[in-house]
Design a protein around this motif. Structure first.
Motif, PDB file in Angstrom:
ATOM      1  N   TYR A  84      36.929  56.083  59.203  1.00  7.92           N
ATOM      2  CA  TYR A  84      36.803  57.347  59.925  1.00  7.92           C
ATOM      3  C   TYR A  84      38.162  58.039  59.861  1.00  7.92           C
ATOM      4  N   PHE A  85      38.184  59.252  59.357  1.00  5.88           N
ATOM      5  CA  PHE A  85      39.450  59.964  59.119  1.00  5.88           C
ATOM      6  C   PHE A  85      39.405  61.348  59.743  1.00  5.88           C
ATOM      7  N   LYS A  86      40.476  61.712  60.458  1.00  4.75           N
ATOM      8  CA  LYS A  86      40.607  63.049  61.044  1.00  4.75           C
ATOM      9  C   LYS A  86      41.991  63.611  60.731  1.00  4.75           C
ATOM     10  N   THR A  87      42.034  64.934  60.494  1.00  2.00           N
ATOM     11  CA  THR A  87      43.318  65.583  60.219  1.00  2.00           C
ATOM     12  C   THR A  87      43.221  67.072  60.529  1.00  2.00           C
ATOM     13  N   ASP A  88      44.370  67.678  60.739  1.00  2.51           N
ATOM     14  CA  ASP A  88      44.450  69.133  60.888  1.00  2.51           C
ATOM     15  C   ASP A  88      44.858  69.792  59.578  1.00  2.51           C
ATOM     16  N   ASP A  89      45.303  68.984  58.612  1.00  2.00           N
ATOM     17  CA  ASP A  89      45.940  69.489  57.399  1.00  2.00           C
ATOM     18  C   ASP A  89      44.915  69.722  56.284  1.00  2.00           C
ATOM     19  N   ASP A  90      44.785  70.956  55.843  1.00  3.81           N
ATOM     20  CA  ASP A  90      43.793  71.313  54.829  1.00  3.81           C
ATOM     21  C   ASP A  90      44.044  70.607  53.499  1.00  3.81           C
ATOM     22  N   ASP A  91      45.290  70.623  53.042  1.00  2.00           N
ATOM     23  CA  ASP A  91      45.596  70.016  51.747  1.00  2.00           C
ATOM     24  C   ASP A  91      45.363  68.504  51.776  1.00  2.00           C
ATOM     25  N   LEU A  92      45.792  67.864  52.851  1.00  5.38           N
ATOM     26  CA  LEU A  92      45.583  66.420  52.965  1.00  5.38           C
ATOM     27  C   LEU A  92      44.100  66.091  52.929  1.00  5.38           C
ATOM     28  N   PHE A  93      43.295  66.879  53.620  1.00  6.45           N
ATOM     29  CA  PHE A  93      41.856  66.608  53.666  1.00  6.45           C
ATOM     30  C   PHE A  93      41.219  66.792  52.295  1.00  6.45           C
ATOM     31  N   THR A  94      41.533  67.904  51.634  1.00  5.45           N
ATOM     32  CA  THR A  94      40.971  68.171  50.306  1.00  5.45           C
ATOM     33  C   THR A  94      41.385  67.089  49.320  1.00  5.45           C
ATOM     34  N   SER A  95      42.651  66.706  49.367  1.00  6.56           N
ATOM     35  CA  SER A  95      43.141  65.659  48.463  1.00  6.56           C
ATOM     36  C   SER A  95      42.492  64.322  48.783  1.00  6.56           C
ATOM     37  N   ASP A 151      39.231  38.397  56.926  1.00  7.36           N
ATOM     38  CA  ASP A 151      39.261  39.104  58.214  1.00  7.36           C
ATOM     39  C   ASP A 151      38.057  40.025  58.404  1.00  7.36           C
ATOM     40  N   GLN A 152      37.420  40.447  57.308  1.00  8.97           N
ATOM     41  CA  GLN A 152      36.160  41.182  57.378  1.00  8.97           C
ATOM     42  C   GLN A 152      36.202  42.335  58.394  1.00  8.97           C
ATOM     43  N   ILE A 153      37.158  43.232  58.205  1.00 10.97           N
ATOM     44  CA  ILE A 153      37.259  44.408  59.079  1.00 10.97           C
ATOM     45  C   ILE A 153      36.045  45.305  58.844  1.00 10.97           C
ATOM     46  N   GLU A 154      35.429  45.741  59.919  1.00  7.61           N
ATOM     47  CA  GLU A 154      34.200  46.533  59.818  1.00  7.61           C
ATOM     48  C   GLU A 154      34.480  48.028  59.721  1.00  7.61           C
ATOM     49  N   ARG A 155      35.550  48.485  60.388  1.00 12.47           N
ATOM     50  CA  ARG A 155      35.838  49.921  60.389  1.00 12.47           C
ATOM     51  C   ARG A 155      37.329  50.165  60.550  1.00 12.47           C
ATOM     52  N   ILE A 156      37.815  51.216  59.880  1.00  8.99           N
ATOM     53  CA  ILE A 156      39.207  51.652  60.002  1.00  8.99           C
ATOM     54  C   ILE A 156      39.226  53.076  60.538  1.00  8.99           C
ATOM     55  N   TYR A 157      40.125  53.343  61.478  1.00  8.70           N
ATOM     56  CA  TYR A 157      40.352  54.690  61.994  1.00  8.70           C
ATOM     57  C   TYR A 157      41.720  55.174  61.534  1.00  8.70           C
ATOM     58  N   ILE A 158      41.764  56.366  60.952  1.00 11.38           N
ATOM     59  CA  ILE A 158      43.020  57.001  60.557  1.00 11.38           C
ATOM     60  C   ILE A 158      43.018  58.398  61.164  1.00 11.38           C
ATOM     61  N   ASN A 159      43.862  58.626  62.151  1.00  9.71           N
ATOM     62  CA  ASN A 159      43.868  59.879  62.901  1.00  9.71           C
ATOM     63  C   ASN A 159      45.188  60.618  62.746  1.00  9.71           C
ATOM     64  N   PHE A 160      45.136  61.796  62.138  1.00  5.38           N
ATOM     65  CA  PHE A 160      46.286  62.707  62.080  1.00  5.38           C
ATOM     66  C   PHE A 160      47.544  62.026  61.555  1.00  5.38           C
ATOM     67  N   CYS A 161      47.385  61.358  60.430  1.00  4.88           N
ATOM     68  CA  CYS A 161      48.532  60.696  59.805  1.00  4.88           C
ATOM     69  C   CYS A 161      49.457  61.744  59.176  1.00  4.88           C
ATOM     70  N   ASN A 162      50.664  61.325  58.854  1.00  2.00           N
ATOM     71  CA  ASN A 162      51.640  62.199  58.218  1.00  2.00           C
ATOM     72  C   ASN A 162      51.053  62.739  56.912  1.00  2.00           C
TER      73      ASN A 162
END
Length: 223
Positions: free
Chosen positions: A157-168, A114-125
């Motif tokens: 590409y990843f976005k989050t509001d959560d400090d711990d999730l981002f650091t981890s 399938d050769q996916i070029e990019r994944i977006y993960i926005n504000f996941c749990n």
């Protein structure tokens, strides 16, 4: 995000030409779904109400998009949002598809072909409790799965509001063989994305004064 049951969602999805209810059958041949099958394919994991994917897809008609969520009500709202955006622009919907699936089992619907070029993960749990952290969409075990269908030098590409999730997640990406090529703890003041499309959560958190954390990671070769 919890959302009320919407009885209209399932019938509307089943009648939609850009919703797929059997994604397992398209494993290895997703490009065949799209009429413009030679275009690159990007993937959004957890599309929610579709505000992000609808605006992203309409701005990039030369890219095909797969958007995944597990909740019919969310997908129903995403369907309507996509239709509204495309209808307003008087453009036919042929570069985006919605599907319902459990992202933890994503290798049942996507593979190397399938050769996916990019994944977006926005504000996941953020799954803050220790015993639940393996459920994070950016956890090492998930990222290793994504490597299976990301093309060489494919990006997340990843976005989050959560400090711990981002650091981890910074550690998770390293463990899974990804190179973090840019990161920010304040996305709206350090614009690391070419064209940042704000999600519903992003707007809400920003109004609350919460800074948005974000990163771009690239699939690296593992020796």
């Amino acid at each position: 995000m919890r959302i009320r049951y919407k009885p209209w969602a399932r019938p509307e999805l089943e009648a939609s030409k850009f919703y797929i209810d059997d994604p397992e059958n398209w494993k290895g041949k997703w490009s065949e779904f799209f009429k413009n099958k030679n275009n690159a394919i990007h993937l959004e994991l957890g599309c929610g109400k579709g505000q992000f994917i609808s605006n992203l897809a309409i701005q990039n008609l030369n890219i095909n998009y797969i958007a995944i969520d597990l909740v019919d009500a969310m997908l129903g709202l995403a369907k309507r949002n996509i239709e509204n955006v495309y209808n307003e622009a008087k453009i036919k919907i042929d570069n985006v598809v919605l599907t319902r699936f459990d992202i933890e089992r994503i290798l049942l619907i996507l593979e190397e072909k399938d050769q996916i070029e990019r994944i977006y993960i926005n504000f996941c749990n953020p799954w803050p409790k220790g015993k639940h952290r393996k459920k994070r969409l950016t956890h090492t075990r998930q990222l290793i799965k994504y490597r299976e269908f990301l093309k060489e030098n494919g990006e997340i590409y990843f976005k989050t509001d959560d400090d711990d999730l981002f650091t981890s997640s910074l550690l998770y990406f390293k463990e899974a063989g990804f190179e973090v090529i840019s990161k920010t703890y304040d996305l709206h003041n350090e614009k690391i994305f070419e064209n940042n499309i704000e999600t519903e959560h992003e707007k809400m958190f920003s109004k609350q004064g919460i800074k948005i954390k974000a990163l771009k990671a690239r699939k690296a070769n593992i020796e």
